[in-house]
Scaffold this motif. Sequence first.
Motif, PDB file in Angstrom:
ATOM      1  N   ALA A  58       0.643  -1.139   0.150  1.00 48.98           N
ATOM      2  CA  ALA A  58       0.225   0.085   0.180  1.00 48.98           C
ATOM      3  C   ALA A  58       0.982   0.817  -0.099  1.00 48.98           C
ATOM      4  O   ALA A  58       2.388   1.457   0.701  1.00 48.98           O
ATOM      5  N   ARG A  62      -1.843  10.001  -4.866  1.00 49.55           N
ATOM      6  CA  ARG A  62      -2.815   9.419  -5.280  1.00 49.55           C
ATOM      7  C   ARG A  62      -1.754  10.121  -7.060  1.00 49.55           C
ATOM      8  O   ARG A  62      -0.827  10.560  -7.538  1.00 49.55           O
ATOM      9  N   ILE A  77      -2.298  -4.479  -0.088  1.00 53.02           N
ATOM     10  CA  ILE A  77      -3.485  -4.087  -0.369  1.00 53.02           C
ATOM     11  C   ILE A  77      -3.649  -5.054  -1.557  1.00 53.02           C
ATOM     12  O   ILE A  77      -3.244  -5.463  -2.351  1.00 53.02           O
ATOM     13  N   ARG A  78      -5.365  -5.208  -2.358  1.00 53.94           N
ATOM     14  CA  ARG A  78      -5.687  -5.502  -3.531  1.00 53.94           C
ATOM     15  C   ARG A  78      -7.122  -4.704  -3.924  1.00 53.94           C
ATOM     16  O   ARG A  78      -7.936  -5.139  -3.375  1.00 53.94           O
ATOM     17  N   TRP A  79      -6.998  -4.094  -4.428  1.00 50.25           N
ATOM     18  CA  TRP A  79      -8.161  -3.234  -5.945  1.00 50.25           C
ATOM     19  C   TRP A  79      -8.975  -4.540  -6.276  1.00 50.25           C
ATOM     20  O   TRP A  79      -8.746  -5.414  -6.953  1.00 50.25           O
ATOM     21  N   ARG A  81     -11.873  -5.353  -8.742  1.00 48.01           N
ATOM     22  CA  ARG A  81     -12.507  -5.669  -9.531  1.00 48.01           C
ATOM     23  C   ARG A  81     -13.990  -6.332  -9.745  1.00 48.01           C
ATOM     24  O   ARG A  81     -14.055  -7.736  -8.731  1.00 48.01           O
ATOM     25  N   GLU A  87     -15.532 -10.591  -5.492  1.00 45.45           N
ATOM     26  CA  GLU A  87     -14.988  -9.252  -5.168  1.00 45.45           C
ATOM     27  C   GLU A  87     -16.022  -8.698  -5.504  1.00 45.45           C
ATOM     28  O   GLU A  87     -16.826  -7.699  -5.487  1.00 45.45           O
ATOM     29  N   GLU A 113     -15.009   2.381  -4.991  1.00 41.12           N
ATOM     30  CA  GLU A 113     -14.079   2.173  -5.485  1.00 41.12           C
ATOM     31  C   GLU A 113     -12.776   1.925  -3.957  1.00 41.12           C
ATOM     32  O   GLU A 113     -13.872   1.556  -2.713  1.00 41.12           O
ATOM     33  N   CYS A 114     -12.576  -0.004  -3.515  1.00 42.41           N
ATOM     34  CA  CYS A 114     -12.443  -0.322  -2.735  1.00 42.41           C
ATOM     35  C   CYS A 114     -10.995  -1.332  -2.700  1.00 42.41           C
ATOM     36  O   CYS A 114     -11.510  -1.838  -3.734  1.00 42.41           O
ATOM     37  N   HIS A 115     -10.805  -1.972  -1.534  1.00 46.29           N
ATOM     38  CA  HIS A 115      -9.939  -2.423  -1.757  1.00 46.29           C
ATOM     39  C   HIS A 115     -10.004  -3.201  -1.004  1.00 46.29           C
ATOM     40  O   HIS A 115     -10.160  -3.339   0.674  1.00 46.29           O
ATOM     41  N   GLY A 202     -13.162   1.136   1.615  1.00 46.75           N
ATOM     42  CA  GLY A 202     -13.946   1.737   0.160  1.00 46.75           C
ATOM     43  C   GLY A 202     -13.721   3.317  -0.010  1.00 46.75           C
ATOM     44  O   GLY A 202     -14.177   4.215   1.834  1.00 46.75           O
ATOM     45  N   ARG A 218      -6.668   6.060  -9.395  1.00 51.99           N
ATOM     46  CA  ARG A 218      -5.922   5.362  -8.895  1.00 51.99           C
ATOM     47  C   ARG A 218      -4.647   5.411  -8.677  1.00 51.99           C
ATOM     48  O   ARG A 218      -4.148   5.597  -9.732  1.00 51.99           O
TER      49      ARG A 218
END
Length: 218
Positions: A58, A62, A77-79, A81, A87, A113-115, A202, A218
Amino acid sequence: MTTAPPVLTVADFATESIAVDQLAQAGYVIVPNFLAREHCQQLYDYALNLPAQGWQQAGIGRADNYTTNSAVRQDKIRWLRADYHYENAYLRMMDQLRLELNRELFMGLFDYECHLAHYPPGAFYRKHLDAFKGRSNRILTTVFYLNPDWQEQDGGQLVIYGERGEVLETVLPEAGKLVVFLSDVFVHEVLPGARDRFSITGWYRLNTSIGGVVDPTR
């Protein structure tokens, strides 16, 4: 045999007047048991079994200002999708919540949006704001916890601060708990924990896109 992805639905948050009223009046709300235990467990198992290459360190900032700094932030982290079943299920649930919030509070939230976030033992995230007034389209922050059987001695609490630096809430990251707060109002931090800690963080955003590109990226 592959386990079918969960069908996630918003619990009682958007229709629970006390929760909505608190968000409107205080700017934040903590919702225990936002999601059924079995669905929390499915999401936790999914996160736990992701390969190492599915995560990234992470960072802070931006676009061109993005950098990593382990003295400030130590999670991976993992965004999320929409083309991954679990997910996508979570994203659809939170979009349902977006519509409910717009209907109840007229917030004009445009997208989300979230991760996934993984904090190894000892990892932390120092005090920070998720958005600065007039400089971001992030309006509401959401944090959803996946950790089963989490105890006070496990640490890893989310601390939310008031405008004078006073502690408003110290939130134990228990499975199924959802925290929602105004992104540009509440300074917060994640304390070190004694166990691996998983959550989904998110942001609901306004539409400030230019040429179809959501800003900031992002």
